[in-house]
Design a protein around this motif. Structure first.
Motif, PDB file in Angstrom:
ATOM      1  N   GLN A 197       4.360 -13.931   6.778  1.00 62.42           N
ATOM      2  CA  GLN A 197       3.265 -14.810   7.202  1.00 62.42           C
ATOM      3  C   GLN A 197       3.045 -14.606   8.702  1.00 62.42           C
ATOM      4  OE1 GLN A 197       4.744 -18.736   6.478  1.00 62.42           O
ATOM      5  NE2 GLN A 197       4.356 -18.631   4.281  1.00 62.42           N
ATOM      6  N   PRO A 198       1.790 -14.652   9.153  1.00 61.57           N
ATOM      7  CA  PRO A 198       1.576 -14.681  10.604  1.00 61.57           C
ATOM      8  C   PRO A 198       1.772 -16.101  11.121  1.00 61.57           C
ATOM      9  CG  PRO A 198      -0.526 -14.701   9.450  1.00 61.57           C
ATOM     10  CD  PRO A 198       0.540 -14.698   8.388  1.00 61.57           C
ATOM     11  N   CYS A 199       1.968 -16.240  12.407  1.00 63.16           N
ATOM     12  CA  CYS A 199       2.078 -17.588  13.000  1.00 63.16           C
ATOM     13  C   CYS A 199       1.574 -17.568  14.437  1.00 63.16           C
ATOM     14  CB  CYS A 199       3.519 -18.082  12.967  1.00 63.16           C
ATOM     15  SG  CYS A 199       3.716 -19.711  13.735  1.00 63.16           S
ATOM     16  N   ILE A 200       0.634 -18.458  14.718  1.00 67.39           N
ATOM     17  CA  ILE A 200       0.197 -18.643  16.106  1.00 67.39           C
ATOM     18  C   ILE A 200       1.024 -19.790  16.687  1.00 67.39           C
ATOM     19  CG2 ILE A 200      -1.729 -19.349  17.586  1.00 67.39           C
ATOM     20  CD1 ILE A 200      -3.608 -17.944  15.606  1.00 67.39           C
ATOM     21  N   ALA A 201       1.730 -19.491  17.779  1.00 67.67           N
ATOM     22  CA  ALA A 201       2.590 -20.504  18.422  1.00 67.67           C
ATOM     23  C   ALA A 201       1.956 -20.921  19.748  1.00 67.67           C
ATOM     24  CB  ALA A 201       3.980 -19.932  18.664  1.00 67.67           C
ATOM     25  N   VAL A 202       1.899 -22.227  19.962  1.00 69.94           N
ATOM     26  CA  VAL A 202       1.328 -22.764  21.205  1.00 69.94           C
ATOM     27  C   VAL A 202       2.437 -23.502  21.944  1.00 69.94           C
ATOM     28  CG1 VAL A 202      -0.444 -24.277  22.181  1.00 69.94           C
ATOM     29  CG2 VAL A 202      -0.860 -23.128  19.993  1.00 69.94           C
ATOM     30  N   GLY A 216      -3.458 -29.871   7.051  1.00 67.76           N
ATOM     31  CA  GLY A 216      -4.072 -29.580   8.349  1.00 67.76           C
ATOM     32  C   GLY A 216      -3.689 -28.189   8.836  1.00 67.76           C
ATOM     33  N   ASP A 217      -4.118 -27.864  10.052  1.00 63.46           N
ATOM     34  CA  ASP A 217      -3.919 -26.508  10.583  1.00 63.46           C
ATOM     35  C   ASP A 217      -2.534 -26.314  11.185  1.00 63.46           C
ATOM     36  OD1 ASP A 217      -6.573 -26.053   9.960  1.00 63.46           O
ATOM     37  OD2 ASP A 217      -7.278 -26.665  11.954  1.00 63.46           O
ATOM     38  N   ILE A 218      -1.870 -27.424  11.489  1.00 63.78           N
ATOM     39  CA  ILE A 218      -0.593 -27.352  12.199  1.00 63.78           C
ATOM     40  C   ILE A 218       0.563 -27.541  11.214  1.00 63.78           C
ATOM     41  CG2 ILE A 218       0.799 -28.478  14.000  1.00 63.78           C
ATOM     42  CD1 ILE A 218      -1.953 -29.260  15.283  1.00 63.78           C
ATOM     43  N   HIS A 269       3.390 -24.906  16.015  1.00 63.73           N
ATOM     44  CA  HIS A 269       3.126 -23.724  15.181  1.00 63.73           C
ATOM     45  C   HIS A 269       1.954 -24.020  14.251  1.00 63.73           C
ATOM     46  CE1 HIS A 269       7.515 -22.129  15.547  1.00 63.73           C
ATOM     47  NE2 HIS A 269       6.750 -21.741  16.545  1.00 63.73           N
ATOM     48  N   ALA A 270       0.959 -23.140  14.273  1.00 59.14           N
ATOM     49  CA  ALA A 270      -0.131 -23.272  13.300  1.00 59.14           C
ATOM     50  C   ALA A 270       0.386 -22.835  11.941  1.00 59.14           C
ATOM     51  CB  ALA A 270      -1.292 -22.390  13.717  1.00 59.14           C
ATOM     52  N   ASN A 271      -0.231 -23.328  10.863  1.00 57.47           N
ATOM     53  CA  ASN A 271       0.236 -22.900   9.541  1.00 57.47           C
ATOM     54  C   ASN A 271      -0.263 -21.478   9.255  1.00 57.47           C
ATOM     55  OD1 ASN A 271      -2.371 -22.981   8.519  1.00 57.47           O
ATOM     56  ND2 ASN A 271      -2.130 -24.985   7.560  1.00 57.47           N
ATOM     57  N   ALA A 272       0.235 -20.910   8.142  1.00 53.84           N
ATOM     58  CA  ALA A 272      -0.040 -19.488   7.865  1.00 53.84           C
ATOM     59  C   ALA A 272      -1.526 -19.229   7.651  1.00 53.84           C
ATOM     60  CB  ALA A 272       0.766 -19.044   6.653  1.00 53.84           C
ATOM     61  N   ASP A 273      -2.218 -20.144   6.942  1.00 58.64           N
ATOM     62  CA  ASP A 273      -3.653 -19.925   6.666  1.00 58.64           C
ATOM     63  C   ASP A 273      -4.456 -19.903   7.959  1.00 58.64           C
ATOM     64  OD1 ASP A 273      -3.363 -19.686   4.013  1.00 58.64           O
ATOM     65  OD2 ASP A 273      -3.904 -21.772   3.524  1.00 58.64           O
ATOM     66  N   PHE A 274      -4.214 -20.906   8.796  1.00 55.25           N
ATOM     67  CA  PHE A 274      -4.944 -20.970  10.073  1.00 55.25           C
ATOM     68  C   PHE A 274      -4.617 -19.732  10.916  1.00 55.25           C
ATOM     69  CE2 PHE A 274      -5.521 -21.922  14.491  1.00 55.25           C
ATOM     70  CZ  PHE A 274      -6.699 -22.651  14.543  1.00 55.25           C
ATOM     71  N   SER A 275      -3.346 -19.360  10.954  1.00 55.79           N
ATOM     72  CA  SER A 275      -2.925 -18.231  11.787  1.00 55.79           C
ATOM     73  C   SER A 275      -3.577 -16.933  11.300  1.00 55.79           C
ATOM     74  CB  SER A 275      -1.404 -18.083  11.757  1.00 55.79           C
ATOM     75  OG  SER A 275      -0.797 -19.259  12.239  1.00 55.79           O
ATOM     76  N   ARG A 313       1.183 -14.880  19.599  1.00 57.12           N
ATOM     77  CA  ARG A 313       0.778 -14.508  18.243  1.00 57.12           C
ATOM     78  C   ARG A 313       1.928 -13.754  17.580  1.00 57.12           C
ATOM     79  NH1 ARG A 313      -4.979 -12.368  19.322  1.00 57.12           N
ATOM     80  NH2 ARG A 313      -3.838 -11.156  20.847  1.00 57.12           N
ATOM     81  N   TRP A 314       2.452 -14.302  16.485  1.00 57.28           N
ATOM     82  CA  TRP A 314       3.477 -13.575  15.712  1.00 57.28           C
ATOM     83  C   TRP A 314       2.791 -12.962  14.499  1.00 57.28           C
ATOM     84  CZ3 TRP A 314       8.096 -13.011  17.927  1.00 57.28           C
ATOM     85  CH2 TRP A 314       8.560 -13.997  18.793  1.00 57.28           C
ATOM     86  N   ARG A 315       2.671 -11.653  14.464  1.00 56.83           N
ATOM     87  CA  ARG A 315       2.083 -11.018  13.271  1.00 56.83           C
ATOM     88  C   ARG A 315       3.061 -11.170  12.092  1.00 56.83           C
ATOM     89  NH1 ARG A 315      -2.104  -7.780  12.667  1.00 56.83           N
ATOM     90  NH2 ARG A 315      -2.313  -7.391  14.901  1.00 56.83           N
ATOM     91  N   TYR A 316       4.359 -11.119  12.408  1.00 53.62           N
ATOM     92  CA  TYR A 316       5.388 -11.261  11.370  1.00 53.62           C
ATOM     93  C   TYR A 316       6.266 -12.449  11.754  1.00 53.62           C
ATOM     94  CZ  TYR A 316       3.727  -6.531  10.767  1.00 53.62           C
ATOM     95  OH  TYR A 316       2.903  -5.446  10.604  1.00 53.62           O
ATOM     96  N   SER A 317       6.106 -13.572  11.059  1.00 56.22           N
ATOM     97  CA  SER A 317       6.954 -14.725  11.402  1.00 56.22           C
ATOM     98  C   SER A 317       7.985 -14.945  10.309  1.00 56.22           C
ATOM     99  CB  SER A 317       6.133 -15.974  11.689  1.00 56.22           C
ATOM    100  OG  SER A 317       5.532 -16.500  10.541  1.00 56.22           O
ATOM    101  N   LEU A 318       7.620 -15.619   9.232  1.00 55.65           N
ATOM    102  CA  LEU A 318       8.588 -15.840   8.144  1.00 55.65           C
ATOM    103  C   LEU A 318       8.279 -14.870   7.011  1.00 55.65           C
ATOM    104  CD1 LEU A 318       8.542 -19.747   8.140  1.00 55.65           C
ATOM    105  CD2 LEU A 318      10.397 -18.277   8.944  1.00 55.65           C
ATOM    106  N   ALA A 319       9.322 -14.255   6.484  1.00 51.44           N
ATOM    107  CA  ALA A 319       9.141 -13.306   5.374  1.00 51.44           C
ATOM    108  C   ALA A 319       8.967 -14.102   4.088  1.00 51.44           C
ATOM    109  CB  ALA A 319      10.354 -12.378   5.279  1.00 51.44           C
ATOM    110  N   ASP A 320       7.742 -14.090   3.528  1.00 49.48           N
ATOM    111  CA  ASP A 320       7.517 -14.901   2.321  1.00 49.48           C
ATOM    112  C   ASP A 320       7.782 -14.106   1.038  1.00 49.48           C
ATOM    113  OD1 ASP A 320       5.272 -13.387   2.761  1.00 49.48           O
ATOM    114  OD2 ASP A 320       3.850 -15.044   2.610  1.00 49.48           O
ATOM    115  N   GLN A 321       7.679 -12.775   1.078  1.00 53.12           N
ATOM    116  CA  GLN A 321       8.096 -11.946  -0.062  1.00 53.12           C
ATOM    117  C   GLN A 321       9.228 -11.072   0.433  1.00 53.12           C
ATOM    118  OE1 GLN A 321       6.854 -12.179  -3.152  1.00 53.12           O
ATOM    119  NE2 GLN A 321       5.411 -13.758  -2.486  1.00 53.12           N
ATOM    120  N   ARG A 322      10.403 -11.225  -0.169  1.00 54.86           N
ATOM    121  CA  ARG A 322      11.574 -10.525   0.379  1.00 54.86           C
ATOM    122  C   ARG A 322      12.251  -9.643  -0.669  1.00 54.86           C
ATOM    123  NH1 ARG A 322      11.894 -15.829   1.976  1.00 54.86           N
ATOM    124  NH2 ARG A 322      13.568 -16.295   0.513  1.00 54.86           N
TER     125      ARG A 322
END
Ligand SMILES: Cc1cc2nc3c(=O)[nH]c(=O)nc-3n(C[C@H](O)[C@H](O)[C@H](O)COP(=O)(O)OP(=O)(O)OC[C@H]3O[C@@H](n4cnc5c(N)ncnc54)[C@H](O)[C@@H]3O)c2cc1C
Length: 312
Positions: free
Chosen positions: A171-176, A195-197, A218-224, A259-268
């Protein structure tokens, strides 16, 4: 974490190990940033220790005052299911990586661009033109980057290896991160289901930012995913403006966004490593293999070190 765990275990077994990292500092997603007098963890927020091997490291880090126990006000379903203790770096999560890299040869700002067999060894080349030789090669970058590196190197992965690596996704993640004029009134962290967060943590209450309060959002995966390439400053403001009661505009001093292009691995990958079909030992690991978190990355690194020693 995976690379450092593997390197530490291999060193103990008598290997001569070099860790190459493209980052300016060590740690990857164990990341802490200084903003003004504040600190903010913008990658991993806290971690568990469920295995005996990782608990041993945790005990050492506790004894060295590198980490402290920390429990989120709202545990995640995974936290509740395992009923485990959790930890944070006292000076931020990056301090964990710094501590684990002590006594290791870790070379930073070294972007690996290719690897190939040269004679009886691997030859690894970096963007800056440096080259390194090794009997065994352990690749612990996120799987999409590992695939890209193999392709760029002209390395022929077997069909099974390629499909295993291709099946791993992140998942991507935008961190503020916001450095604040004064502390805010909130639980130590809040998890949002809608929501987005997805997450807000108070780094001051967490104890990592005694000099000045700060929060991480951290924004959620969809928003990110939707806003990944948008203007970062605008996105940062848009997200933080959604929490006016929690983080009033007047309390904010500086906002930074990562901007994290790779944050949490959702398919492992189900096992903690992948042994490639290659003329010399070549292993893939990291948090895309196994549990998909800080502890999972450690476990993967350890498994890679064991497999490496068994192979040679
Ligand atoms: C926003 C966010 C929140 C998270 N929250 C949590 C949490 O609360 N708890 C938890 O347990 N986990 C959390 N995680 C996940 C956790 O951070 C990771 O699972 C773990 O840190 C991954 O470690 P790793 O060693 O597999 O990968 P990384 O930390 O990504 O390490 C890979 C390293 O490879 C380097 N690299 C990449 N390409 C190259 C190249 N070509 N040449 C040289 N070096 C290269 C990178 O610089 C990096 O240092 C979070 C992650 C993010 C991003």
């Amino acid at each position: 974490m995976a690379g450092l765990a593997a390197a530490r275990a291999l060193r103990l077994q008598g290997w001569d190990v070099v860790v190459l990292d493209k980052g300016r500092g060590v740690g990857g997603r164990l990341a802490t940033r200084r903003i003004e007098q504040a600190r903010a963890d913008h990658g991993a927020q806290y971690f568990s220790a469920t295995t005996a091997e990782f608990r041993k490291v945790v005990q050492e880090l506790l004894a060295d005052n590198v980490i402290a126990q920390w429990e989120p006000a709202q545990p995640s379903p995974a936290d509740t299911a395992t009923d485990q203790l959790h930890y944070v770096g006292i000076d931020g999560m990056n301090a964990v990586a710094k501590a684990l890299s002590r006594n290791l040869t870790v070379l930073t700002s070294q972007t690996v661009v290719s690897f190939r067999v040269d004679g009886s060894q691997w030859l690894v080349e970096t963007e800056a033109g440096a080259s390194y030789r090794a009997d065994a090669l352990l690749i612990t970058v996120p799987a999409p980057q590992a695939l890209a590196l193999a392709d760029r190197s002209g390395f022929m992965l077997s069909t099974a290896n390629r499909s295993a690596l291709s099946a791993i996704s992140y998942q991507p993640c935008i961190a503020v991160m916001a450095a604040l004029h004064q502390p805010v009134s909130m639980p130590n962290a809040i998890r949002y289901e809608t929501g987005d967060i997805a997450w807000v943590a108070d780094n001051w209450q967490k104890g990592i930012s005694p000099g000045q309060p700060s929060v991480t959002l951290h924004a959620n995966a969809d928003f990110s995913r939707t806003h990944f390439d948008d203007d970062l400053n605008a996105i940062g403001r848009q997200l933080i403006d959604q929490l006016p009661d929690l983080i009033p505009a007047a309390s904010i001093s500086t906002v930074q966004v990562h901007r994290w292009r790779y944050s949490l691995a959702d398919q492992r990958h189900p096992s903690p490593l992948l042994v490639a079909e290659a003329p010399l030992p070549l292993l893939f690991g990291g948090d895309g293999f196994g549990e998909g978190n800080v502890e999972g990355a450690f476990t993967s690194g350890l498994a890679m070190a064991k497999a490496c020693s068994a192979d040679l």
